[in-house]
Design an enzyme around this catalytic site. Structure first.
Site, PDB file in Angstrom:
ATOM      1  N   ASP A  46       0.845  -1.203   0.000  1.00 27.54           N
ATOM      2  CA  ASP A  46       0.000   0.000   0.000  1.00 27.54           C
ATOM      3  C   ASP A  46       0.880   1.252   0.000  1.00 27.54           C
ATOM      4  O   ASP A  46       0.384   2.371  -0.133  1.00 27.54           O
ATOM      5  CB  ASP A  46      -1.009  -0.013   1.151  1.00 27.54           C
ATOM      6  CG  ASP A  46      -0.359   0.021   2.514  1.00 27.54           C
ATOM      7  OD1 ASP A  46       0.870  -0.116   2.610  1.00 27.54           O
ATOM      8  OD2 ASP A  46      -1.097   0.197   3.522  1.00 27.54           O
ATOM      9  N   SER A  47       2.206   1.047   0.111  1.00 27.76           N
ATOM     10  CA  SER A  47       3.145   2.159  -0.081  1.00 27.76           C
ATOM     11  C   SER A  47       2.949   2.797  -1.450  1.00 27.76           C
ATOM     12  O   SER A  47       3.399   3.925  -1.689  1.00 27.76           O
ATOM     13  CB  SER A  47       4.590   1.676   0.068  1.00 27.76           C
ATOM     14  OG  SER A  47       4.817   0.533  -0.733  1.00 27.76           O
ATOM     15  N   ASP A  85      -1.267  -6.235  -0.436  1.00 29.11           N
ATOM     16  CA  ASP A  85      -1.239  -5.579   0.881  1.00 29.11           C
ATOM     17  C   ASP A  85      -2.634  -5.027   1.194  1.00 29.11           C
ATOM     18  O   ASP A  85      -3.164  -4.202   0.438  1.00 29.11           O
ATOM     19  CB  ASP A  85      -0.218  -4.432   0.804  1.00 29.11           C
ATOM     20  CG  ASP A  85       0.352  -4.071   2.152  1.00 29.11           C
ATOM     21  OD1 ASP A  85       0.051  -4.753   3.144  1.00 29.11           O
ATOM     22  OD2 ASP A  85       1.132  -3.100   2.193  1.00 29.11           O
ATOM     23  N   LYS A 115      -1.132  -9.483   2.882  1.00 28.08           N
ATOM     24  CA  LYS A 115      -0.396  -9.039   4.070  1.00 28.08           C
ATOM     25  C   LYS A 115      -1.272  -8.038   4.805  1.00 28.08           C
ATOM     26  O   LYS A 115      -1.987  -7.256   4.170  1.00 28.08           O
ATOM     27  CB  LYS A 115       0.931  -8.387   3.659  1.00 28.08           C
ATOM     28  CG  LYS A 115       1.687  -7.769   4.836  1.00 28.08           C
ATOM     29  CD  LYS A 115       3.046  -7.233   4.445  1.00 28.08           C
ATOM     30  CE  LYS A 115       3.039  -5.803   3.949  1.00 28.08           C
ATOM     31  NZ  LYS A 115       2.491  -4.812   4.891  1.00 28.08           N
ATOM     32  N   GLU A 117      -1.357  -5.447   8.571  1.00 25.22           N
ATOM     33  CA  GLU A 117      -0.583  -4.879   9.679  1.00 25.22           C
ATOM     34  C   GLU A 117      -1.278  -5.134  11.010  1.00 25.22           C
ATOM     35  O   GLU A 117      -2.514  -5.155  11.072  1.00 25.22           O
ATOM     36  CB  GLU A 117      -0.438  -3.351   9.486  1.00 25.22           C
ATOM     37  CG  GLU A 117       0.334  -2.973   8.254  1.00 25.22           C
ATOM     38  CD  GLU A 117       0.503  -1.453   8.093  1.00 25.22           C
ATOM     39  OE1 GLU A 117       0.124  -0.683   9.020  1.00 25.22           O
ATOM     40  OE2 GLU A 117       1.009  -1.038   7.042  1.00 25.22           O
ATOM     41  N   GLU A 184       9.154  -4.349  10.718  1.00 32.46           N
ATOM     42  CA  GLU A 184       9.590  -3.060  10.172  1.00 32.46           C
ATOM     43  C   GLU A 184      10.124  -2.171  11.283  1.00 32.46           C
ATOM     44  O   GLU A 184       9.456  -1.935  12.301  1.00 32.46           O
ATOM     45  CB  GLU A 184       8.414  -2.370   9.449  1.00 32.46           C
ATOM     46  CG  GLU A 184       8.812  -1.002   8.896  1.00 32.46           C
ATOM     47  CD  GLU A 184       7.881  -0.439   7.833  1.00 32.46           C
ATOM     48  OE1 GLU A 184       6.936  -1.139   7.416  1.00 32.46           O
ATOM     49  OE2 GLU A 184       8.127   0.710   7.420  1.00 32.46           O
TER      50      GLU A 184
HETATM   51  O1  KIV Z   1       3.512  -1.156   1.738  1.00 34.19           O
HETATM   52  C1  KIV Z   1       4.678  -1.582   1.733  1.00 34.19           C
HETATM   53  O2  KIV Z   1       5.465  -1.342   0.819  1.00 34.19           O
HETATM   54  C2  KIV Z   1       5.095  -2.384   2.878  1.00 34.19           C
HETATM   55  C3  KIV Z   1       6.548  -2.734   2.979  1.00 34.19           C
HETATM   56  C4  KIV Z   1       7.316  -1.535   3.326  1.00 34.19           C
HETATM   57  C5  KIV Z   1       6.794  -3.863   3.897  1.00 34.19           C
HETATM   58  O3  KIV Z   1       4.305  -2.727   3.703  1.00 34.19           O
END
Ligand code: KIV
Length: 280
Positions: A46-47, A85, A115, A117, A184
């Site tokens: 989600d970055s 994500d 993934k 959090e 992280e």
């Molecule tokens: O969103 C992302 O890119 C991440 C990584 C930094 C692990 O969660």
């Protein structure tokens, strides 16, 4: 074409000691390059909200945006283990919501895993996803979606209470069924202790060499940004400089008519040219 790694093979890499490589991918062309380079797992992080879409944080990113990019990554890297994500509020509202959204990553975008959090508070959701047949990677330490609650983008687990919490979260997530865990921004010693304590692979980002694998934001490690990037990022290239130089050269050559030259233009046979002139 490389063979796609399975979740079981990623888990097994912890035992063999082979380090796991993971990088972010948001589009087909980057995904293709990462697949050819043999990266073990591609994360549609989600970055992308900050890296591609210009948001100030990952909070505004929507499921639809994630699915759009995950589909492109799958098209570019058909033989890679692709992880979607889960964006903010796609798994926190209710477990049925979380299953439906994770299911979209698998069914619509062809992802192999998701993934999310969080620590002990997300364990019931993780268990439900795993029971529904969706492989899950956990993510603790600095969790960008809730960075505000953590006091900003700061290293986590530096004091005893916070370190104990990270360890307890890691153990709870393993029990809940995650097949790997992103750590992280935690001290290297703590990451190594967590790695030795749990039976699933840890994937570090700013968590030292003791993790079972490493992940970075591809655009950061390629040096595509000139503004602040985290101190743990090593720049393996300086693409921002190279891109600016290339674009400046292009501008100069267009303005001075050096581009396009004959080598970059199409030609016509002279008899066709003559006949055309006569007909004008
Ligand atoms: O969103 C992302 O890119 C991440 C990584 C930094 C692990 O969660």
């Amino acid at each position: 074409m490389t063979k796609k790694l399975t979740v079981a093979e990623i888990r097994a890499m912890k035992a063999t000691g082979e380090k796991i490589t993971m990088l972010t991918a948001y589009d087909a062309s980057f995904a293709r390059l990462l697949e050819v380079a043999g990266i073990d797992m591609l994360l549609v992080g989600d970055s992308l909200g900050m890296v591609l879409l210009g948001y100030d944080s990952t909070v505004p990113v929507t499921m639809d945006e994630m699915i759009h990019h995950a589909k492109a990554v799958r098209r570019g890297a058909p033989s890679s283990l692709v992880v979607g994500d889960m964006p903010f509020m796609s798994y926190q509202v209710s477990i049925p919501d979380a299953i439906a959204n994770a299911g979209r990553f698998m069914k619509e975008a062809g992802c192999d895993a998701v993934k999310l959090e969080g620590g002990q508070e997300v364990c019931p959701t993780v268990s439900a996803l795993v029971q529904a047949g969706i492989p899950v990677i956990g993510h603790i330490g600095l969790t960008p979606q809730t960075a505000g609650q953590l006091g900003g983008y700061k290293v986590q687990g530096k004091d005893l209470d916070s370190a104990r919490k990270q360890l307890a979260d890691a153990q709870a997530l393993e029990v809940a069924g995650v097949f790997a865990l992103v750590l992280e921004c935690v001290p290297a010693t703590l990451a190594e202790m967590i790695t030795k304590t749990i039976g699933i692979p840890t994937i570090g980002i700013g968590a030292g060499v003791g993790c079972d694998g490493q992940v970075l934001v591809t655009h950061d490690m390629l040096g595509m940004f000139e503004k602040h990037i985290p101190s743990f990022v090593k720049k393996y290239s300086h693409l921002a400089t190279q891109i600016k130089e290339a674009v400046t050269d292009y501008k100069h050559e267009v303005k001075t008519k050096a581009y396009p030259d004959v080598a970059h233009s199409f030609t016509m046979k002279s008899d066709v040219v003559e006949a055309l002139k006569e007909s004008m």
